[in-house]
Design an enzyme around this catalytic site. Structure first.
Site, PDB file in Angstrom:
ATOM      1  N   HIS A 274      -7.555  -5.797  -0.229  1.00  0.00           N
ATOM      2  CA  HIS A 274      -6.363  -5.043   0.195  1.00  0.00           C
ATOM      3  C   HIS A 274      -5.742  -5.644   1.457  1.00  0.00           C
ATOM      4  CE1 HIS A 274      -3.738  -1.641  -0.196  1.00  0.00           C
ATOM      5  NE2 HIS A 274      -4.104  -1.084   0.933  1.00  0.00           N
TER       6      HIS A 274
ATOM      7  N   SER B  79       0.831  -1.191   0.000  1.00  0.00           N
ATOM      8  CA  SER B  79       0.000   0.000   0.000  1.00  0.00           C
ATOM      9  C   SER B  79       0.875   1.255   0.000  1.00  0.00           C
ATOM     10  CB  SER B  79      -0.967  -0.038   1.186  1.00  0.00           C
ATOM     11  OG  SER B  79      -1.967   0.936   1.040  1.00  0.00           O
TER      12      SER B  79
ATOM     13  N   ASP C 144      -0.131  -4.217  -3.854  1.00  0.00           N
ATOM     14  CA  ASP C 144      -1.326  -3.361  -3.860  1.00  0.00           C
ATOM     15  C   ASP C 144      -0.948  -1.905  -3.610  1.00  0.00           C
ATOM     16  OD1 ASP C 144      -3.857  -4.041  -4.636  1.00  0.00           O
ATOM     17  OD2 ASP C 144      -4.655  -4.335  -2.621  1.00  0.00           O
TER      18      ASP C 144
END
EC number: 3.1.1.47
Length: 422
Positions: free
Chosen positions: A345, A266, A289
């Protein structure tokens, strides 16, 4: 806003009037550990240990957890997953939950959870290991990607999981001298923890500006961690301000300095990209991600030359974010993108393993794919990519097809429709 916990935060706020807590309590019983929800152990040939390292007496120092191949040890206990109550408080702040309530809930559900790595157990000497620096996501911290870090260590990597002090972690700390400490006090008793909590956006503040500033600091912290581990490997003495029985001298000559990579999730994915653009010693990177908002415009101007693997979830990404990834990787065959079908996620951090089905699905900690299968695809693709671009002599090439998006529950590229909108 793309972050480690943003979707869970929104759902939690809606859930407070929904009666969900009764369902969660029924499902979890006496907490995650007692119900058998466990972080998976490493599947490689090495036992795994972990230890924490902090240098300096200010926020500008380094703080990391090192996962490493260890000697077999049946006596040492596994490591507590979340080591201090202040992390529960930080997670509560991040989720907009009252600290007293959040701390009790986290303590109840995950307070007894351990990660399958032995704390401060003896390092396994005798060979030079490749080094992987890991960067956590927004609202996370150094301990909650242990499934990935432990697997990498079990396969023969040193993994330095950085805890960022840019106010993007739920909580972190540094150790400073007590104001009233006596000169003759020993190193550990004369210090106290100074906690740094997650900073929320201020009214009228532009998020991209803040996150770009933070990602710059994060990249520097990854480079500091790299320098610190290399310093230890060279035989230099390093002062660990934390109380630890681990003998860092055993890491002398332990790092293969020609085989170094960076990995993150992330916001940590953006940190991977910034780190690659700033430090050529990172020979390749893996972005899980990735949230591309923090990446600066100048980084897209051919400043990332190293190979880069994007591993995305099916449910998190959106067109604008994917297009930024493609802008970074266009016309470069050493930059790859795959998507894990049925994943979300939160399929990358450990919370997916320590939550049951109801909580996992409600807070989007679990996707449609089994969490163990999703993390295996992630880890196997990562290992195959690392073997190729670090020139490792292992058997990870048996998973090469995953890097090309070939196999069950994985696709090449993205599931997102990138067609221009009218």
């Amino acid at each position: 806003m793309a972050s480690l916990w943003v979707r869970a935060r929104r759902v939690f706020m809606k859930s407070r009037a929904s009666g969900f807590s009764a369902k969660a309590a029924t499902e979890m019983g006496s907490g995650g550990a007692e119900k058998g929800y466990r972080i998976p152990a490493g599947k490689g040939p090495h036992a795994v240990g972990c230890t924490d390292l902090m240098t300096g007496d200010a926020a500008e120092g380094s703080f990391l957890r090192l996962y490493y191949p260890s000697c077999d040890d049946t006596d040492t206990e596994e490591t507590p997953w979340i080591p201090d109550k202040e992390y529960y408080q930080g997670l509560s702040d991040f989720l907009n939950v009252y600290r007293a309530l959040g701390e009790r809930l986290f303590q109840y559900y995950v307070g007894s959870v351990t990660c399958p790595a032995k704390s401060n157990t003896a390092f396994k000497p005798g060979e030079k290991y490749p080094l992987l620096v890991f960067s956590h996501g927004l609202g996370a911290f150094r301990t909650i990607y242990s499934a990935i870090c432990i697997e990498m260590a079990s396969q023969g990597f040193l993994v330095a999981a950085v805890e960022h002090r840019d106010e993007s972690a739920s909580a972190t700390y540094f150790c400073k001298k007590k104001a009233d400490s006596e000169p003759e006090e020993d190193q550990t008793s004369g210090v106290e923890k100074e906690w740094i909590y997650y900073r929320k956006l201020r009214a009228g503040e532009e998020e991209r500006c803040l996150r770009h500033k933070q990602v710059q600091q994060r990249a520097q912290e990854c480079i500091k961690a790299l320098n610190l581990i290399l310093k230890i490997s060279s035989g230099e003495e390093v002062m660990n301000v934390l109380n630890s029985d681990f003998d860092w001298n055993h890491l002398k000559d332990s790092v293969d300095t020609s085989r170094i990579a960076v990995m993150g999730h992330s916001f940590g994915g953006a940190t991977v990209i910034e780190s690659l653009s700033k430090e050529i010693r990172f020979r390749c990177g893996i972005a899980l991600d990735a949230w591309m908002l923090p990446v600066g415009d100048d980084t897209y101007q051919s400043s990332v030359q190293q190979p880069l693997l994007f591993i995305n979830s099916e449910k998190f990404q959106w067109a604008a974010n994917i297009l930024k990834m493609k802008k970074l990787s266009s016309n470069d065959t050493n930059k790859k993108m795959i998507t894990i079908k049925g994943s979300v996620h939160q399929s990358f951090p450990d919370f997916t393993f320590v939550s049951g089905e109801i909580i996992g699905k409600f807070f989007k900690l679990k996707g449609e794919i089994d969490p163990n299968e999703a993390i295996d695809i992630c880890n196997h693709a990562s290992l195959a990519f690392l073997q190729k671009h670090l020139s490792l002599k292992r058997d990870f090439d048996k998973w090469d097809s995953l890097v090309d998006g070939i196999g069950p529950n994985v696709i090449s590229g993205t599931n997102i429709d990138l067609s221009p909108t009218e």
